[in-house]
Motif scaffolding. Structure first.
Motif, PDB file in Angstrom:
ATOM      1  N   ALA A 109       0.839  -1.210   0.000  1.00 49.37           N
ATOM      2  CA  ALA A 109       0.000   0.000   0.000  1.00 49.37           C
ATOM      3  C   ALA A 109       0.866   1.249   0.000  1.00 49.37           C
ATOM      4  CB  ALA A 109      -0.941  -0.012   1.200  1.00 49.37           C
ATOM      5  N   VAL A 122       2.296   1.667  -3.524  1.00 47.41           N
ATOM      6  CA  VAL A 122       1.317   2.199  -4.482  1.00 47.41           C
ATOM      7  C   VAL A 122       1.117   3.688  -4.238  1.00 47.41           C
ATOM      8  CG1 VAL A 122      -1.128   2.158  -5.155  1.00 47.41           C
ATOM      9  CG2 VAL A 122       0.138   0.018  -4.936  1.00 47.41           C
ATOM     10  N   LYS A 123       1.045   4.081  -2.977  1.00 40.98           N
ATOM     11  CA  LYS A 123       0.890   5.501  -2.640  1.00 40.98           C
ATOM     12  C   LYS A 123       2.076   6.304  -3.190  1.00 40.98           C
ATOM     13  CE  LYS A 123       0.698   8.602   1.284  1.00 40.98           C
ATOM     14  NZ  LYS A 123       1.497   8.827   2.417  1.00 40.98           N
ATOM     15  N   TYR A 170       0.982  -1.988  -7.989  1.00 37.33           N
ATOM     16  CA  TYR A 170      -0.475  -2.169  -7.945  1.00 37.33           C
ATOM     17  C   TYR A 170      -0.816  -3.660  -7.933  1.00 37.33           C
ATOM     18  CZ  TYR A 170      -5.382  -2.063  -9.256  1.00 37.33           C
ATOM     19  OH  TYR A 170      -6.746  -2.266  -9.282  1.00 37.33           O
ATOM     20  N   LEU A 197      -0.203  -5.213  -4.602  1.00 33.02           N
ATOM     21  CA  LEU A 197      -1.249  -4.883  -3.631  1.00 33.02           C
ATOM     22  C   LEU A 197      -2.511  -5.697  -3.892  1.00 33.02           C
ATOM     23  CD1 LEU A 197      -2.142  -3.250  -1.196  1.00 33.02           C
ATOM     24  CD2 LEU A 197      -2.746  -1.373  -2.742  1.00 33.02           C
ATOM     25  N   LYS A 227     -10.250  -2.486  -0.981  1.00 32.01           N
ATOM     26  CA  LYS A 227      -9.752  -3.120  -2.200  1.00 32.01           C
ATOM     27  C   LYS A 227     -10.814  -3.036  -3.293  1.00 32.01           C
ATOM     28  CE  LYS A 227      -8.075  -7.371  -4.239  1.00 32.01           C
ATOM     29  NZ  LYS A 227      -7.738  -8.780  -4.048  1.00 32.01           N
ATOM     30  N   ALA A 266      -4.849   3.896  -1.300  1.00 26.83           N
ATOM     31  CA  ALA A 266      -3.668   3.169  -0.816  1.00 26.83           C
ATOM     32  C   ALA A 266      -3.294   3.624   0.590  1.00 26.83           C
ATOM     33  CB  ALA A 266      -2.493   3.355  -1.772  1.00 26.83           C
TER      34      ALA A 266
END
Length: 193
Positions: A45, A48-49, A79, A82, A98, A158
């Motif tokens: 996460a 992705v952030k 991505y 995740l 999600k 995220a």
């Protein structure tokens, strides 16, 4: 492997390590398979952030095409990590987040497909480098930067997944401690939530 492919893959690895800074081991399959789910979800996460933030800050012009491609590849990988790590989790809030993330991607799948990022049936993404390379830089910027809603929404979702994974880790370690205490004292404890 030709020099260009090596350069792209080497630099994608650089961006992946940067996205996972603080826990670069979370990129490797061995580590991912040996750690608690909450720890991997947290690392994914956060990655992705960071990739969403990076997509916002890129220069989208022909002079920076290779850097944009490398970051897009790293984004797709983080991505997908995740998506994989949040699969079959027991946390209803995490499942809801999600679903929100995958719905947002589905709502933008046509835009993503127009620049070579395809949504697969399992919710993961693939990147067609040729199609991505043929897309106009302004079109890529419109979709991936803060001019569109994908990177902004992904960053927000995220971040929420990251915070929820921290709560998940507390629940898990608390339940494990309660189970250990109960085992040591000979008592039985119902840990179902």
């Amino acid at each position: 492997m030709d020099t260009v492919s090596y350069s792209i893959n080497h630099n994608v690895n650089y961006y992946m390590r940067n996205a996972y800074r603080g826990n670069t081991n979370a990129i490797t399959d061995d580590y991912r398979g040996s750690q608690p789910k909450a720890k991997i979800i947290s690392a994914d996460a956060r990655a992705v952030k960071r990739m969403a933030e990076k997509l916002n800050s890129l220069e989208y012009d022909s002079d920076h095409g290779l850097e944009v491609l490398q970051n897009a590849k790293a984004f797709v990988k983080t991505y997908n990590n995740l998506i994989e790590s949040t699969e079959d989790n027991q946390d209803s809030r995490l499942t809801s987040l999600k679903k929100k993330m995958t719905k947002m991607i589905k709502n933008n799948k046509d835009d993503l497909a127009s620049i070579g990022i395809e949504l697969k049936g399992n919710g993961s993404l693939t990147l067609d480098e040729d199609k991505f390379g043929e897309a106009r830089p302004a079109k890529i910027e419109e979709i991936l930067s803060s001019k569109g809603n994908i990177s902004v929404s992904l960053r927000s979702i995220a971040n929420k997944i990251f915070r929820q994974s921290g709560k998940m880790a507390v629940y898990t370690s608390s339940a494990e401690k309660t189970a250990q205490d109960a085992e040591q004292s000979g008592k039985t404890v119902d840990l179902s939530l």
